[in-house]
Scaffold this motif. Structure first.
Motif, mmCIF file in Angstrom:
data_model
loop_
_atom_site.group_PDB
_atom_site.id
_atom_site.type_symbol
_atom_site.label_atom_id
_atom_site.label_comp_id
_atom_site.label_asym_id
_atom_site.label_seq_id
_atom_site.Cartn_x
_atom_site.Cartn_y
_atom_site.Cartn_z
ATOM 1 N N GLN A 164 -2.738 3.672 36.006
ATOM 2 C CA GLN A 164 -3.853 3.102 35.256
ATOM 3 C C GLN A 164 -4.816 2.437 36.217
ATOM 4 N N GLU A 165 -6.069 2.816 36.138
ATOM 5 C CA GLU A 165 -7.114 2.273 37.002
ATOM 6 C C GLU A 165 -8.152 1.574 36.129
ATOM 7 N N VAL A 166 -8.372 0.268 36.360
ATOM 8 C CA VAL A 166 -9.387 -0.497 35.630
ATOM 9 C C VAL A 166 -10.411 -0.992 36.638
ATOM 10 N N ASN B 104 3.653 1.450 35.511
ATOM 11 C CA ASN B 104 3.386 2.869 35.756
ATOM 12 C C ASN B 104 3.592 3.723 34.513
ATOM 13 N N GLU B 105 3.396 3.113 33.328
ATOM 14 C CA GLU B 105 3.404 3.849 32.072
ATOM 15 C C GLU B 105 2.261 3.336 31.205
ATOM 16 N N GLU C 126 -4.569 2.489 22.943
ATOM 17 C CA GLU C 126 -4.374 3.805 23.538
ATOM 18 C C GLU C 126 -4.590 3.803 25.051
ATOM 19 N N LEU C 127 -3.597 4.334 25.776
ATOM 20 C CA LEU C 127 -3.637 4.494 27.233
ATOM 21 C C LEU C 127 -3.724 3.177 27.995
ATOM 22 N N ARG C 128 -3.165 2.112 27.404
ATOM 23 C CA ARG C 128 -3.035 0.840 28.119
ATOM 24 C C ARG C 128 -1.546 0.579 28.360
ATOM 25 N N GLN C 129 -1.241 -0.258 29.346
ATOM 26 C CA GLN C 129 0.160 -0.576 29.608
ATOM 27 C C GLN C 129 0.720 -1.488 28.533
#
Length: 455
Positions: A127-129, A45-46, A91-94
């Protein structure tokens, strides 16, 4: 990039919230020149926000063990383009991995022993993939709305969305385009669905199987309008050059709304799932699954064939969990209530609930008394829910027994939010004249759940 058109109230909110953002720290990852992989990682969740990156040498201490002085003396050595390279990958990945061979393409200072150092922060986020051809679904709980940090459509690693794909469709990992349509469509909404397809985002790399990455948070519906001047446009390089100030302002606002994201998993053969927040917090259910979405969860001791089906989900589970748990401090869900019908016979299933704990005040006011809502310095009221009626026998029961027996008298109301949102203090009378009479002859009360946010 997120282009800010910040006004004074937004800056004031950011400053106010920085005092509350003590949980955001800069982290550093260092890999010496002879290493093979540079890795960055945040907790569940980060997501990663890269602040700076260096390949070269800026001091004589880092990666110095066993090295002669002449390999450490040049402390003004740096490779151009490294920050963009790290951001494209991370960037913006866990979590992410960078092959050091991709960094060592040229030597900025021959004879100097170098290292790759990345400074980054971990932002609380969902994060939604979503693989190409499927639909991304972004959702937030009651009283909160979506705020998108960033979104990309393309491909930047070979593993994501690669099952069953030929190598030729996953080998291009330099295919990343900003997906400005996501914040444009989703910011400020409780729920948003958007298809991961070329028809929506264009085709940044023909012949490559792509996916959509979205990083977002759920914040108070009042906060998001402070950021209504943000948009996402421009080149990929610009998009990846996130402003630390803006990201911190967004995460500060997120933290100021009292949100901490959590996940609870209960395996099929267990009896009860218990969801609980701390005192002075309430549950807001973000998503729920009964079935199987991966092969690792609840897999211990299970044969492969019970874990193979990762597209199994029971319909209606989210609404079921919300009915039992939304805006409560603690709730229990019996697994026997979710097992039927069986969405995928032969698959070992689990119940996974993603929820956030909202730091909230619960004010209960007996009929004909005045509710008094208040917040501290620099904060204002944001009402999450309110109802007038009765759903408990032991609340406001200073009356004949018959007047407290009807516990099916619950009338949700928007009146409190309309009267109190955005105010530092608010008084409102718990009376039939204000809310109507949902159950004549019953002694009623007003129950308000609210948070205090930076104004």
């Amino acid at each position: 990039m997120l282009h800010p058109r910040l006004n004074t109230p937004v800056l004031f909110s950011a400053v106010c919230c920085l005092f509350m953002a003590s949980g955001v720290f800069t982290e550093t990852a260092v890999t010496c020149e002879n290493g093979s992989v540079h890795q960055l990682g945040c907790r569940n969740n980060e997501v990663i926000s890269v602040q700076s990156a260096l390949y070269g040498r800026a001091d004589s201490v880092t990666c110095s063990e066993g090295r002669p002085a002449n390999q450490l003396s040049n402390t003004m050595c740096s490779q151009n383009g490294i920050l963009d390279l790290v951001r494209r990958s991370c960037e913006l990945r866990q979590r992410c991995r960078i092959d050091m061979r991709d960094v060592r393409t040229s030597d900025p200072c021959v004879g100097t022993y170098k290292y790759l150092q990345t400074n980054f922060i971990c932002l609380p986020a969902i994060q939604e993939v979503t693989c190409e051809g499927s639909t991304a679904q972004l959702r937030c709980g009651r009283g909160r709305v979506i705020f998108v940090y960033g979104a990309y459509y393309g491909r930047r690693d070979r593993r994501t969305c690669s099952d069953g794909r030929p190598q030729s469709q996953v080998e291009n990992v330099n295919c990343i385009n900003p997906a400005q349509e996501v914040p444009q469509r989703c910011n400020g909404r409780h729920f948003c669905s958007i298809e991961a397809s070329n028809s929506v985002f264009g085709d940044p790399c023909y012949g490559t199987y792509k996916y959509l990455e979205v990083a977002y948070v759920c914040i108070s519906h009042l906060i998001v309008f402070s950021f209504s001047g943000f948009n996402m446009s421009g080149s990929t390089e610009t998009m990846l050059n996130f402003s630390t100030t803006i990201l911190l302002a967004a995460v500060c606002l997120f933290m100021a709304s009292g949100v901490s994201a959590k996940t609870k998993v209960t395996c099929e053969n267990e009896n009860i799932q218990t969801i609980e927040c701390n005192e002075n917090e309430v549950i807001s259910v973000d998503s729920a699954l009964y079935g199987r979405a991966d092969r690792n969860t609840c897999s211990q001791g299970r044969p492969f064939w019970q874990l193979f089906n990762t597209g199994c989900s029971q319909s209606g589970i989210l609404n079921f969990i919300k009915e039992r748990c939304e805006l409560k401090q603690k709730c229990e869900v019996r697994m026997s209530d979710v097992r039927n019908p069986d969405p995928c016979w032969g698959t070992f299933k689990y119940l996974q609930t993603d929820f956030t704990c909202l730091a909230a005040e619960v004010d209960i006011t007996c009929e004909n008394d005045k509710a008094k809502l208040h917040c501290g310095n620099w904060q204002v009221i944001s009402v999450l829910s309110a109802f007038y009626g009765r759903r408990e026998r032991n609340v406001c029961n200073d009356c004949p027994l018959a007047m407290s027996q009807n516990v099916n008298c619950e009338n949700p109301t928007d009146v409190v939010a309309e009267e109190c949102n955005g105010k530092k203090h608010c008084n409102i009378k718990a009376a039939n004249s204000m809310f109507g009479d949902p159950c004549k002859g019953t002694r009623k009360y007003l129950e308000v759940t609210y948070v205090c946010i930076c104004k």
